[in-house]
Write a protein that holds these residues in place. Structure first.
Motif, PDB file in Angstrom:
ATOM      1  N   LYS A  49      -2.744   0.184  -0.558  1.00  0.00           N
ATOM      2  CA  LYS A  49      -1.517  -0.563  -0.361  1.00  0.00           C
ATOM      3  C   LYS A  49      -0.429  -0.074  -1.325  1.00  0.00           C
ATOM      4  O   LYS A  49       0.720   0.127  -0.940  1.00  0.00           O
ATOM      5  CB  LYS A  49      -1.830  -2.031  -0.613  1.00  0.00           C
ATOM      6  N   LEU A  50      -0.852   0.130  -2.567  1.00  0.00           N
ATOM      7  CA  LEU A  50       0.094   0.619  -3.573  1.00  0.00           C
ATOM      8  C   LEU A  50       0.608   2.008  -3.181  1.00  0.00           C
ATOM      9  O   LEU A  50       1.794   2.315  -3.291  1.00  0.00           O
ATOM     10  CB  LEU A  50      -0.621   0.678  -4.927  1.00  0.00           C
ATOM     11  N   ARG A  95       0.825   3.221  -0.217  1.00  0.00           N
ATOM     12  CA  ARG A  95       1.743   3.106   0.916  1.00  0.00           C
ATOM     13  C   ARG A  95       3.129   2.656   0.433  1.00  0.00           C
ATOM     14  O   ARG A  95       4.146   3.156   0.900  1.00  0.00           O
ATOM     15  CB  ARG A  95       1.165   2.104   1.912  1.00  0.00           C
ATOM     16  N   ALA A  96       3.139   1.754  -0.531  1.00  0.00           N
ATOM     17  CA  ALA A  96       4.419   1.324  -1.099  1.00  0.00           C
ATOM     18  C   ALA A  96       5.109   2.514  -1.769  1.00  0.00           C
ATOM     19  O   ALA A  96       6.323   2.668  -1.700  1.00  0.00           O
ATOM     20  CB  ALA A  96       4.198   0.200  -2.105  1.00  0.00           C
ATOM     21  N   ARG A 107       4.964   5.535  -0.799  1.00  0.00           N
ATOM     22  CA  ARG A 107       5.587   6.372   0.232  1.00  0.00           C
ATOM     23  C   ARG A 107       6.819   5.681   0.797  1.00  0.00           C
ATOM     24  O   ARG A 107       7.768   6.340   1.221  1.00  0.00           O
ATOM     25  CB  ARG A 107       4.590   6.632   1.361  1.00  0.00           C
ATOM     26  N   ALA A 108       6.787   4.353   0.840  1.00  0.00           N
ATOM     27  CA  ALA A 108       7.893   3.618   1.444  1.00  0.00           C
ATOM     28  C   ALA A 108       9.154   3.700   0.576  1.00  0.00           C
ATOM     29  O   ALA A 108      10.256   3.865   1.097  1.00  0.00           O
ATOM     30  CB  ALA A 108       7.496   2.155   1.652  1.00  0.00           C
ATOM     31  N   ILE A 150       8.525  -5.173  -1.525  1.00  0.00           N
ATOM     32  CA  ILE A 150       8.094  -4.224  -2.556  1.00  0.00           C
ATOM     33  C   ILE A 150       9.063  -4.293  -3.734  1.00  0.00           C
ATOM     34  O   ILE A 150      10.275  -4.187  -3.545  1.00  0.00           O
ATOM     35  CB  ILE A 150       8.071  -2.780  -1.993  1.00  0.00           C
ATOM     36  N   ILE A 175       7.196  -0.166  -8.733  1.00  0.00           N
ATOM     37  CA  ILE A 175       6.547   1.011  -8.133  1.00  0.00           C
ATOM     38  C   ILE A 175       6.931   2.269  -8.926  1.00  0.00           C
ATOM     39  O   ILE A 175       6.094   3.135  -9.184  1.00  0.00           O
ATOM     40  CB  ILE A 175       6.969   1.159  -6.651  1.00  0.00           C
ATOM     41  N   SER A 234      12.580  -8.739  -4.085  1.00  0.00           N
ATOM     42  CA  SER A 234      11.349  -8.450  -3.344  1.00  0.00           C
ATOM     43  C   SER A 234      10.525  -9.718  -3.073  1.00  0.00           C
ATOM     44  O   SER A 234       9.570  -9.681  -2.324  1.00  0.00           O
ATOM     45  CB  SER A 234      10.503  -7.432  -4.104  1.00  0.00           C
ATOM     46  N   PHE A 285      10.779   2.816   8.646  1.00  0.00           N
ATOM     47  CA  PHE A 285      10.268   3.938   7.849  1.00  0.00           C
ATOM     48  C   PHE A 285       9.980   5.094   8.807  1.00  0.00           C
ATOM     49  O   PHE A 285       8.962   5.096   9.495  1.00  0.00           O
ATOM     50  CB  PHE A 285       9.005   3.524   7.090  1.00  0.00           C
ATOM     51  N   MET A 289       6.687   7.105   8.851  1.00  0.00           N
ATOM     52  CA  MET A 289       5.435   6.372   9.037  1.00  0.00           C
ATOM     53  C   MET A 289       5.255   6.071  10.517  1.00  0.00           C
ATOM     54  O   MET A 289       6.210   6.025  11.282  1.00  0.00           O
ATOM     55  CB  MET A 289       5.473   5.056   8.252  1.00  0.00           C
ATOM     56  N   MET A 306       3.633  -2.457   6.853  1.00  0.00           N
ATOM     57  CA  MET A 306       4.583  -2.636   5.747  1.00  0.00           C
ATOM     58  C   MET A 306       5.254  -4.001   5.837  1.00  0.00           C
ATOM     59  O   MET A 306       5.546  -4.628   4.828  1.00  0.00           O
ATOM     60  CB  MET A 306       5.660  -1.550   5.766  1.00  0.00           C
ATOM     61  N   TYR A 337       3.432  -6.537   4.027  1.00  0.00           N
ATOM     62  CA  TYR A 337       3.136  -6.110   2.648  1.00  0.00           C
ATOM     63  C   TYR A 337       2.895  -7.286   1.711  1.00  0.00           C
ATOM     64  O   TYR A 337       2.085  -7.220   0.794  1.00  0.00           O
ATOM     65  CB  TYR A 337       4.296  -5.261   2.118  1.00  0.00           C
TER      66      TYR A 337
END
Lengths: 295, 236
Positions: free
Chosen positions: A166-167, A169-170, A172-173, A186, A191, B71, B88, B91, B99, B102
């Protein structure tokens, strides 16, 4: 033939250190789109930590390489502090500002180490006693194999981490879209801090392999190693984790081959020539993907 | 209920939002219309913390949203579909939806699966193409994905910013149908639109924004027949 294979082995040894260093560069660039020129100096910090702590570990009856764990903690601390104190305040003020700040931090660390540790080179005590592997007339030092294995393991762990957690993926986001990242929950600043922590931890691992192979360290080691690793990261495609690995190994092999088969004094010129050529011909590197500027 | 009171927002010396007050009651569709640059997007950005307010308040039920970490806003049931979709692009569709979830922890796995099924049921096309990269989608498909991603967090209110922008008339109709449907499921909607006619048709109430100030407000159907509004925003 034996000379060639021996050179190849030497090249892999140098290259795997470049690769480990380049991993840290590419990791931070991939997430924050910033070249952290102080990354090489984090490795220097790790080197000095090892120099002072290995004797302590031995005195306590622990294996010498336990010092690496302390080096990781020290490097993560220095990395996160650098990010918080120097980089965070200038975030969002353009990439040139970030770049100059990173160069400035590199000088601060390099000269800070000069004040603290002096300019004389120090020899880091050995951490591993690995037998060399002999294949025919060629011997490959055990540390070369260890460095390669550690590099590959780090690369795989990072790739899996970024892809499946999950981290990750964040991570990459955030570079893709800060607004959307914030809106889905996020914490972008968090991050970025975590990214620096991981990059700096990698620097500590790189310092372990560097000192194992080259023993001698001084306050300036970060600048040269950092620049080489930067070339390696660009060659592989900056932002790409496997690219850093391939770029690092390639650069190491090229440097040794130039030393052995061409004019030995020119190998650094060749390195920077590669940088110029890659930037001219294929700025996205071997593994990087093309980045389209958003209009 | 979402309550914006005496909101002021600056960009440097420019006073972008001046003493704006807006209320959105539970279950309503409220639209904010106005010309380009009137400050509609800025208001939405301030509500979800993307832009800092100079003064005023934004409360959602009993929460002071201006004091929240940006957030964390989504954890209060406030989702925001930003202008320009902001999916995104590197993705896949599925990853984009994940996401959107999340904020859920590891133990809410079932909830995420349930939300995903819900979104796929409403948007079968997203299900068919769940492994495709979002960047290869058309504008309309990206808009649906952006709405789907917002629905993943099971929101109580959705702020939508120019959902019809750049879409063909057919798709515009589809997007507005989606807005109505989302609202029927009990989700409150605050809609920002340049397509004032369509927006006023689906909305219960509306606010007309002009250079950072609320000029008019009231029942959406009444505003649709208001001469000033017709002249200024409906081109008739």
């Amino acid at each position: 033939m034996a000379k060639f294979i021996q050179s190849l082995a030497n090249g892999l040894n140098l290259g795997s250190i470049y690769a480990l260093t380049a991993l840290g560069y590419t990791m931070v660039y991939g997430i924050i789109r910033m070249i952290n020129f102080a990354h090489g100096d984090f490795i220097m910090v790790g080197g000095f930590t090892l120099f002072y702590l290995i004797p302590v570990m031995l005195k306590m009856g622990l294996p010498a390489w336990f010092a690496v764990f302390v080096a990781i903690i020290v490097c993560v601390f220095v990395g996160v502090m650098t990010e918080q104190i120097a980089y965070k305040p200038v975030r969002g003020q353009g990439s040139t500002t970030a770049l100059i700040t990173a160069l400035g931090m590199s000088l601060v660390l390099e000269n800070g180490a000069l004040v603290l540790f002096g300019s004389a080179p120090r020899n880091v005590p050995p951490m591993f006693n690995l037998p060399a592997v002999a294949i025919g007339s060629v011997t490959i030092p055990g540390t070369t194999i260890l460095t390669l294995v550690i590099g590959i393991v780090m690369m795989l762990l990072l790739t899996l981490f970024i892809k499946y957690t999950k981290l990750g993926r964040a991570m990459r986001a955030v570079p893709e879209d800060k607004i959307a990242s914030t809106l889905v929950g996020i914490n972008v600043n968090k991050i970025i801090t975590i990214t620096f922590a991981i990059g700096s931890g990698l620097a500590a691992v790189a310092s372990m392999m560097y000192t194992t192979s080259y023993v001698s360290i001084k306050n300036e080691l970060g600048i040269t190693l950092g620049l080489k690793a930067f070339v390696a990261a660009v060659l592989g495609g900056i932002g790409s984790v496997p690219g850093a690995m391939i770029g690092g190994l390639l650069l190491g092999i090229i440097e040794i081959m130039v030393k052995v088969y061409m004019l030995p004094g020119t190998y650094e010129a060749v390195t920077y020539l590669i940088l110029i050529l890659v930037l001219l011909v294929r700025p996205s590197g071997l593994m990087g993907k093309k980045v389209n500027e958003k209009v | 209920m979402l309550k914006v009171e005496n909101l002021n927002v600056h960009y440097g010396v420019i006073h972008a939002i001046e003493d704006v007050s807006i209320e959105v009651n539970d279950g309503e569709i409220v639209t904010l219309i106005g010309a380009n640059g009137a400050g509609k997007t800025t208001i939405l950005h301030t509500i979800t913390g993307l832009k800092k307010a100079t003064s005023g308040s934004v409360t959602w039920d009993d929460t002071n949203l201006l004091a929240e970490e940006p957030s964390k806003i989504i954890t209060h049931g406030v989702a925001h579909v930003p202008e320009g979709r902001h999916v995104f692009v590197d993705m896949t569709v599925r990853e984009n939806l994940e996401m959107g979830a999340y904020m859920y922890g590891r133990k809410d796995k079932d909830k995420v699966i349930e939300r995903m099924d819900h979104v796929f049921e409403r948007f079968p096309r997203l299900k068919e193409r769940q492994n495709q990269l979002a960047g290869t989608f058309s504008g309309g498909e990206q808009q649906m994905l952006a709405v789907g991603r917002a629905l993943m967090s099971d929101p109580k209110i959705i702020l939508m910013d120019e959902p019809s922008m750049g879409l063909s008339p057919l798709l515009v109709q589809e997007i507005f149908d989606i807005i109505k449907e989302v609202n029927k499921q009990g989700i409150t909607v605050l809609l920002v639109e340049q397509n004032a006619k369509m927006a006023l048709k689906v909305a219960n109430r509306a606010y007309v924004l002009e250079t950072g100030k609320i000029k008019l407000s009231g029942d959406a159907k009444e505003l649709l027949n208001n001469d000033d509004v017709r002249k200024a925003y409906l081109g008739a």
